[in-house]
Design a protein around this motif. Structure first.
Motif, PDB file in Angstrom:
ATOM      1  N   THR A  65      12.026   3.837   0.075  1.00  0.00           N
ATOM      2  CA  THR A  65      11.241   5.020   0.435  1.00  0.00           C
ATOM      3  C   THR A  65       9.762   4.771   0.147  1.00  0.00           C
ATOM      4  O   THR A  65       9.416   3.912  -0.668  1.00  0.00           O
ATOM      5  N   VAL A  66       8.926   5.542   0.805  1.00  0.00           N
ATOM      6  CA  VAL A  66       7.480   5.438   0.581  1.00  0.00           C
ATOM      7  C   VAL A  66       7.159   5.707  -0.890  1.00  0.00           C
ATOM      8  O   VAL A  66       6.321   5.034  -1.494  1.00  0.00           O
ATOM      9  N   LYS A  67       7.855   6.680  -1.484  1.00  0.00           N
ATOM     10  CA  LYS A  67       7.596   7.038  -2.886  1.00  0.00           C
ATOM     11  C   LYS A  67       7.887   5.858  -3.825  1.00  0.00           C
ATOM     12  O   LYS A  67       7.115   5.590  -4.751  1.00  0.00           O
ATOM     13  N   ASN A  68       8.974   5.153  -3.574  1.00  0.00           N
ATOM     14  CA  ASN A  68       9.296   4.007  -4.432  1.00  0.00           C
ATOM     15  C   ASN A  68       8.328   2.843  -4.243  1.00  0.00           C
ATOM     16  O   ASN A  68       8.067   2.093  -5.180  1.00  0.00           O
ATOM     17  N   PHE A  69       7.768   2.713  -3.033  1.00  0.00           N
ATOM     18  CA  PHE A  69       6.737   1.688  -2.832  1.00  0.00           C
ATOM     19  C   PHE A  69       5.469   2.074  -3.611  1.00  0.00           C
ATOM     20  O   PHE A  69       4.785   1.211  -4.165  1.00  0.00           O
ATOM     21  N   ALA A  70       5.164   3.382  -3.653  1.00  0.00           N
ATOM     22  CA  ALA A  70       3.999   3.854  -4.426  1.00  0.00           C
ATOM     23  C   ALA A  70       4.213   3.587  -5.919  1.00  0.00           C
ATOM     24  O   ALA A  70       3.282   3.195  -6.636  1.00  0.00           O
ATOM     25  N   LYS A  71       5.446   3.779  -6.377  1.00  0.00           N
ATOM     26  CA  LYS A  71       5.761   3.487  -7.795  1.00  0.00           C
ATOM     27  C   LYS A  71       5.690   1.980  -8.067  1.00  0.00           C
ATOM     28  O   LYS A  71       5.246   1.546  -9.133  1.00  0.00           O
ATOM     29  N   PHE A  72       6.136   1.183  -7.106  1.00  0.00           N
ATOM     30  CA  PHE A  72       6.039  -0.279  -7.220  1.00  0.00           C
ATOM     31  C   PHE A  72       4.567  -0.686  -7.368  1.00  0.00           C
ATOM     32  O   PHE A  72       4.213  -1.524  -8.204  1.00  0.00           O
ATOM     33  N   LEU A  73       3.705  -0.064  -6.567  1.00  0.00           N
ATOM     34  CA  LEU A  73       2.270  -0.349  -6.629  1.00  0.00           C
ATOM     35  C   LEU A  73       1.712   0.009  -8.004  1.00  0.00           C
ATOM     36  O   LEU A  73       0.928  -0.749  -8.581  1.00  0.00           O
ATOM     37  N   GLU A  74       2.124   1.148  -8.547  1.00  0.00           N
ATOM     38  CA  GLU A  74       1.663   1.547  -9.873  1.00  0.00           C
ATOM     39  C   GLU A  74       2.096   0.527 -10.932  1.00  0.00           C
ATOM     40  O   GLU A  74       1.324   0.169 -11.825  1.00  0.00           O
ATOM     41  N   PHE A  76       2.583  -2.613 -10.409  1.00  0.00           N
ATOM     42  CA  PHE A  76       1.746  -3.813 -10.202  1.00  0.00           C
ATOM     43  C   PHE A  76       0.371  -3.631 -10.863  1.00  0.00           C
ATOM     44  O   PHE A  76      -0.134  -4.532 -11.537  1.00  0.00           O
ATOM     45  N   ILE A  77      -0.215  -2.436 -10.693  1.00  0.00           N
ATOM     46  CA  ILE A  77      -1.531  -2.149 -11.276  1.00  0.00           C
ATOM     47  C   ILE A  77      -1.462  -2.249 -12.803  1.00  0.00           C
ATOM     48  O   ILE A  77      -2.340  -2.834 -13.442  1.00  0.00           O
ATOM     49  N   GLU A  78      -0.397  -1.705 -13.369  1.00  0.00           N
ATOM     50  CA  GLU A  78      -0.224  -1.766 -14.832  1.00  0.00           C
ATOM     51  C   GLU A  78       0.021  -3.211 -15.294  1.00  0.00           C
ATOM     52  O   GLU A  78      -0.520  -3.650 -16.302  1.00  0.00           O
ATOM     53  N   PHE A  79       0.850  -3.934 -14.524  1.00  0.00           N
ATOM     54  CA  PHE A  79       1.161  -5.330 -14.837  1.00  0.00           C
ATOM     55  C   PHE A  79      -0.113  -6.175 -14.891  1.00  0.00           C
ATOM     56  O   PHE A  79      -0.269  -7.038 -15.754  1.00  0.00           O
ATOM     57  N   LYS A  80      -1.035  -5.894 -13.966  1.00  0.00           N
ATOM     58  CA  LYS A  80      -2.292  -6.658 -13.906  1.00  0.00           C
ATOM     59  C   LYS A  80      -3.359  -6.085 -14.843  1.00  0.00           C
ATOM     60  O   LYS A  80      -4.444  -6.657 -14.963  1.00  0.00           O
ATOM     61  N   GLY A  81      -3.060  -4.945 -15.488  1.00  0.00           N
ATOM     62  CA  GLY A  81      -4.013  -4.347 -16.416  1.00  0.00           C
ATOM     63  C   GLY A  81      -5.279  -3.852 -15.748  1.00  0.00           C
ATOM     64  O   GLY A  81      -6.382  -3.967 -16.292  1.00  0.00           O
ATOM     65  N   LEU A  82      -5.132  -3.285 -14.538  1.00  0.00           N
ATOM     66  CA  LEU A  82      -6.297  -2.839 -13.769  1.00  0.00           C
ATOM     67  C   LEU A  82      -6.558  -1.350 -13.974  1.00  0.00           C
ATOM     68  O   LEU A  82      -5.649  -0.583 -14.294  1.00  0.00           O
ATOM     69  N   LYS A  83      -7.813  -0.957 -13.758  1.00  0.00           N
ATOM     70  CA  LYS A  83      -8.119   0.473 -13.678  1.00  0.00           C
ATOM     71  C   LYS A  83      -9.268   0.672 -12.703  1.00  0.00           C
ATOM     72  O   LYS A  83      -9.965  -0.272 -12.349  1.00  0.00           O
ATOM     73  N   ASP A  84      -9.441   1.917 -12.268  1.00  0.00           N
ATOM     74  CA  ASP A  84     -10.482   2.236 -11.270  1.00  0.00           C
ATOM     75  C   ASP A  84     -10.384   1.323 -10.055  1.00  0.00           C
ATOM     76  O   ASP A  84     -11.357   0.672  -9.663  1.00  0.00           O
ATOM     77  N   VAL A  85      -9.204   1.275  -9.452  1.00  0.00           N
ATOM     78  CA  VAL A  85      -8.986   0.383  -8.315  1.00  0.00           C
ATOM     79  C   VAL A  85      -9.421   1.050  -7.009  1.00  0.00           C
ATOM     80  O   VAL A  85      -9.470   2.277  -6.899  1.00  0.00           O
ATOM     81  N   ILE A  86      -9.739   0.204  -6.044  1.00  0.00           N
ATOM     82  CA  ILE A  86      -9.932   0.657  -4.659  1.00  0.00           C
ATOM     83  C   ILE A  86      -8.673   0.244  -3.906  1.00  0.00           C
ATOM     84  O   ILE A  86      -8.270  -0.922  -3.965  1.00  0.00           O
ATOM     85  N   LEU A  87      -8.028   1.185  -3.246  1.00  0.00           N
ATOM     86  CA  LEU A  87      -6.832   0.881  -2.450  1.00  0.00           C
ATOM     87  C   LEU A  87      -7.217   0.836  -0.972  1.00  0.00           C
ATOM     88  O   LEU A  87      -7.892   1.746  -0.476  1.00  0.00           O
ATOM     89  N   LEU A  88      -6.789  -0.211  -0.289  1.00  0.00           N
ATOM     90  CA  LEU A  88      -7.055  -0.361   1.145  1.00  0.00           C
ATOM     91  C   LEU A  88      -5.730  -0.600   1.856  1.00  0.00           C
ATOM     92  O   LEU A  88      -5.056  -1.600   1.578  1.00  0.00           O
ATOM     93  N   GLY A  89      -5.325   0.325   2.730  1.00  0.00           N
ATOM     94  CA  GLY A  89      -4.027   0.187   3.383  1.00  0.00           C
ATOM     95  C   GLY A  89      -4.070   0.425   4.881  1.00  0.00           C
ATOM     96  O   GLY A  89      -4.795   1.290   5.369  1.00  0.00           O
ATOM     97  N   ASN A  90      -3.277  -0.363   5.593  1.00  0.00           N
ATOM     98  CA  ASN A  90      -3.114  -0.207   7.039  1.00  0.00           C
ATOM     99  C   ASN A  90      -1.703   0.283   7.339  1.00  0.00           C
ATOM    100  O   ASN A  90      -0.737  -0.210   6.769  1.00  0.00           O
ATOM    101  N   SER A  91      -1.602   1.277   8.229  1.00  0.00           N
ATOM    102  CA  SER A  91      -0.310   1.763   8.710  1.00  0.00           C
ATOM    103  C   SER A  91       0.538   2.284   7.530  1.00  0.00           C
ATOM    104  O   SER A  91       0.087   3.151   6.784  1.00  0.00           O
ATOM    105  N   LEU A  92       1.731   1.735   7.312  1.00  0.00           N
ATOM    106  CA  LEU A  92       2.549   2.153   6.165  1.00  0.00           C
ATOM    107  C   LEU A  92       1.800   1.917   4.851  1.00  0.00           C
ATOM    108  O   LEU A  92       1.919   2.705   3.910  1.00  0.00           O
ATOM    109  N   GLY A  93       0.998   0.851   4.788  1.00  0.00           N
ATOM    110  CA  GLY A  93       0.213   0.561   3.590  1.00  0.00           C
ATOM    111  C   GLY A  93      -0.764   1.680   3.257  1.00  0.00           C
ATOM    112  O   GLY A  93      -0.988   2.005   2.090  1.00  0.00           O
TER     113      GLY A  93
END
Length: 254
Positions: A65-74, A76-93
């Motif tokens: 589901t789209v929601k689980n992909f959004a959680k997967f992204l979160e 990834f962001i935590e895994f990489k220790g990032l904050k204040d990210v810019i998200l750039l997505g095409n279509s489903l992204g």
């Protein structure tokens, strides 16, 4: 770009440059290479470009589901220790970026969407893809672009292989249904994240009126058009796309 893929834990991703983190989210049929123009341009401008491979076909069926992909992204962001990210997505992204921003607004500094689903229910394509019919798939792939030549044999072959893989086809349809269920028209007016909307004037997958609706509903958005361009501006007109995006980032001081 495949040779640059880093594998760490459950994540496969490309990482280039240092600076402000910009995470690129590919679409349903789109690979990491769709954003080659962006990923080659922005590292020299002070951005850390990260392109995670989304687990489009790797999630269990009920979690596709789209929601689980959004959680997967979160994750990834935590895994990489990032904050204040810019998200750039095409279509489903773009849809995943929007939903992630709604769920975790404190993590996202800015959002960039192009040909995004989330409002228009035909965004995932209409009807069941015809399996086994190469010419039909070729025409469908060409229709994504203003210039059909952009749909190289490599792109058509990849889409053809996907729709002829029964499990991938079933999951593609599951994602399409999930995207329809996750219509964001009621959420967008409450999302104050600065958003750059870059759209092809000739997009037939998510037509121009979809971009206008995103612009009207999102409180802090700017809308830019790219001429003679279909559903994937960053592929079809990478230089124009980069120019528009860079000017917006500079204007907003991102």
């Amino acid at each position: 770009m495949e040779e640059h893929i880093i594998e760490e834990g459950k994540y496969r991703y490309i990482e280039m440059g240092e600076g402000t983190p910009m995470i690129i989210l590919h679409g349903l049929m789109g690979g990491l290479s769709n954003f080659q123009g962006v990923s080659e341009y922005f590292p020299s401008k002070g951005y850390q470009i990260l392109i995670p491979e989304l687990p489009i076909y790797d999630m269990p069926m009920l979690k596709t589901t789209v929601k689980n992909f959004a959680k997967f992204l979160e994750g990834f962001i935590e895994f990489k220790g990032l904050k204040d990210v810019i998200l750039l997505g095409n279509s489903l992204g773009g849809h995943i970026g929007l939903l992630h921003t709604k769920m975790f607004p404190e993590m996202v500094k800015a959002l960039v969407i192009t040909g995004s689903s989330g409002l228009y229910e035909s965004a995932m394509g209409d009807g069941y893809p015809k399996r086994g019919d190469y010419e039909f798939i070729k025409k469908k792939a060409q229709d994504v672009f203003y210039d059909p030549e952009v749909a190289t044999k490599e792109i058509v072959d990849e889409v053809f292989a996907t729709v002829n893989d029964r499990m991938k086809l079933v999951k593609t349809l599951a994602i399409a249904k999930s995207a329809i269920r996750h219509n964001m028209s009621k959420d967008l007016p409450h999302m104050n994240t600065p958003t750059c909307i870059i759209w092809g004037e000739n997009d037939t997958v998510t037509p121009p009126n979809v971009a206008k609706e995103f612009h009207e509903l999102l409180p802090d958005s700017d809308l830019f058009w790219i001429e003679k361009c279909g559903h994937a501006p960053m592929m079809e007109h990478p230089e124009d796309f980069n120019r528009v995006l860079e000017a917006w980032l500079n204007k907003r001081n991102f």
